[in-house]
Scaffold this motif. Sequence first.
Motif, PDB file in Angstrom:
ATOM      1  N   TYR A 260       0.837  -1.194   0.000  1.00 26.96           N
ATOM      2  CA  TYR A 260       0.000   0.000   0.000  1.00 26.96           C
ATOM      3  C   TYR A 260       0.875   1.248   0.000  1.00 26.96           C
ATOM      4  O   TYR A 260       1.948   1.277   0.614  1.00 26.96           O
ATOM      5  N   TYR A 261       0.367   2.293  -0.678  1.00 21.69           N
ATOM      6  CA  TYR A 261       1.090   3.561  -0.768  1.00 21.69           C
ATOM      7  C   TYR A 261       0.108   4.715  -0.683  1.00 21.69           C
ATOM      8  O   TYR A 261      -0.974   4.654  -1.261  1.00 21.69           O
ATOM      9  N   ILE A 262       0.528   5.748   0.024  1.00 21.26           N
ATOM     10  CA  ILE A 262      -0.163   7.039  -0.054  1.00 21.26           C
ATOM     11  C   ILE A 262       0.565   7.822  -1.128  1.00 21.26           C
ATOM     12  O   ILE A 262       1.802   7.859  -1.145  1.00 21.26           O
ATOM     13  N   THR A 263      -0.195   8.413  -2.051  1.00 22.08           N
ATOM     14  CA  THR A 263       0.435   9.148  -3.142  1.00 22.08           C
ATOM     15  C   THR A 263      -0.082  10.583  -3.214  1.00 22.08           C
ATOM     16  O   THR A 263      -1.176  10.886  -2.744  1.00 22.08           O
ATOM     17  N   TYR A 264       0.743  11.418  -3.800  1.00 20.84           N
ATOM     18  CA  TYR A 264       0.343  12.789  -4.109  1.00 20.84           C
ATOM     19  C   TYR A 264       1.113  13.239  -5.343  1.00 20.84           C
ATOM     20  O   TYR A 264       2.107  12.618  -5.723  1.00 20.84           O
ATOM     21  N   VAL A 265       0.655  14.312  -5.967  1.00 18.01           N
ATOM     22  CA  VAL A 265       1.229  14.800  -7.214  1.00 18.01           C
ATOM     23  C   VAL A 265       1.670  16.252  -7.038  1.00 18.01           C
ATOM     24  O   VAL A 265       1.008  17.040  -6.356  1.00 18.01           O
ATOM     25  N   TYR A 266       2.784  16.593  -7.673  1.00 15.33           N
ATOM     26  CA  TYR A 266       3.284  17.975  -7.678  1.00 15.33           C
ATOM     27  C   TYR A 266       4.067  18.203  -8.971  1.00 15.33           C
ATOM     28  O   TYR A 266       4.371  17.255  -9.699  1.00 15.33           O
ATOM     29  N   LYS A 267       4.383  19.456  -9.259  1.00 12.56           N
ATOM     30  CA  LYS A 267       5.160  19.798 -10.441  1.00 12.56           C
ATOM     31  C   LYS A 267       6.604  19.351 -10.220  1.00 12.56           C
ATOM     32  O   LYS A 267       7.233  19.745  -9.226  1.00 12.56           O
TER      33      LYS A 267
ATOM     34  N   THR B 246       7.056  22.556  -2.721  1.00 13.45           N
ATOM     35  CA  THR B 246       5.728  21.933  -2.665  1.00 13.45           C
ATOM     36  C   THR B 246       5.841  20.463  -2.301  1.00 13.45           C
ATOM     37  O   THR B 246       5.074  19.956  -1.479  1.00 13.45           O
ATOM     38  N   ASN B 247       6.811  19.773  -2.893  1.00 14.51           N
ATOM     39  CA  ASN B 247       7.019  18.367  -2.565  1.00 14.51           C
ATOM     40  C   ASN B 247       7.256  18.198  -1.061  1.00 14.51           C
ATOM     41  O   ASN B 247       6.657  17.329  -0.429  1.00 14.51           O
ATOM     42  N   GLY B 248       8.118  19.018  -0.490  1.00 14.28           N
ATOM     43  CA  GLY B 248       8.413  18.929   0.940  1.00 14.28           C
ATOM     44  C   GLY B 248       7.180  19.152   1.803  1.00 14.28           C
ATOM     45  O   GLY B 248       6.945  18.433   2.776  1.00 14.28           O
TER      46      GLY B 248
END
Length: 161
Positions: free
Chosen positions: A87-94, A100-102
Amino acid sequence: MEFRIISLPPFKAASSGIDKEFDFSSNGILGKFDKYFSEIKLSERDSFIPRDFLFFDEEGQGMVWWWALTEDMDDGNNEVVDFEGGYYITYVYKDGDEETNGKLYNRALEYIKNSDILELDIHKNHYAMGHIITPPEIIEAQGWAQMETFIPVKLKGDSII
């Protein structure tokens, strides 16, 4: 919620091996690995899921890039590793926007910490990973890409697979 919770299946992957230099140039470990998998022509059946995952190997203290193989793909004489899935929690950024990633990474960690059902699941070959989700022709047209980050989690109380 700005996060997704997904499941990645187990797979075999060609591995770049550890690159302590973080070298994406054409002569570097990561650059050569990028060339290897970028030349693979995927069938339509295999082109709709993420196949490459880049991560920092905490034990080896370097970057590693994996390419998920199918039974008929050439491993390019790269080391082949078994990925256990999970299982993974994911998110998206430029891609490249490390600020923003941090922020998103820290919010995801806080979300996991406060979860009644999830906990981090970081162990050997099971680290936070990234994958560019933007198709190459879109990257070229718009000049940038979206990166998806995958943070490994498990149900509280589950042991390592």
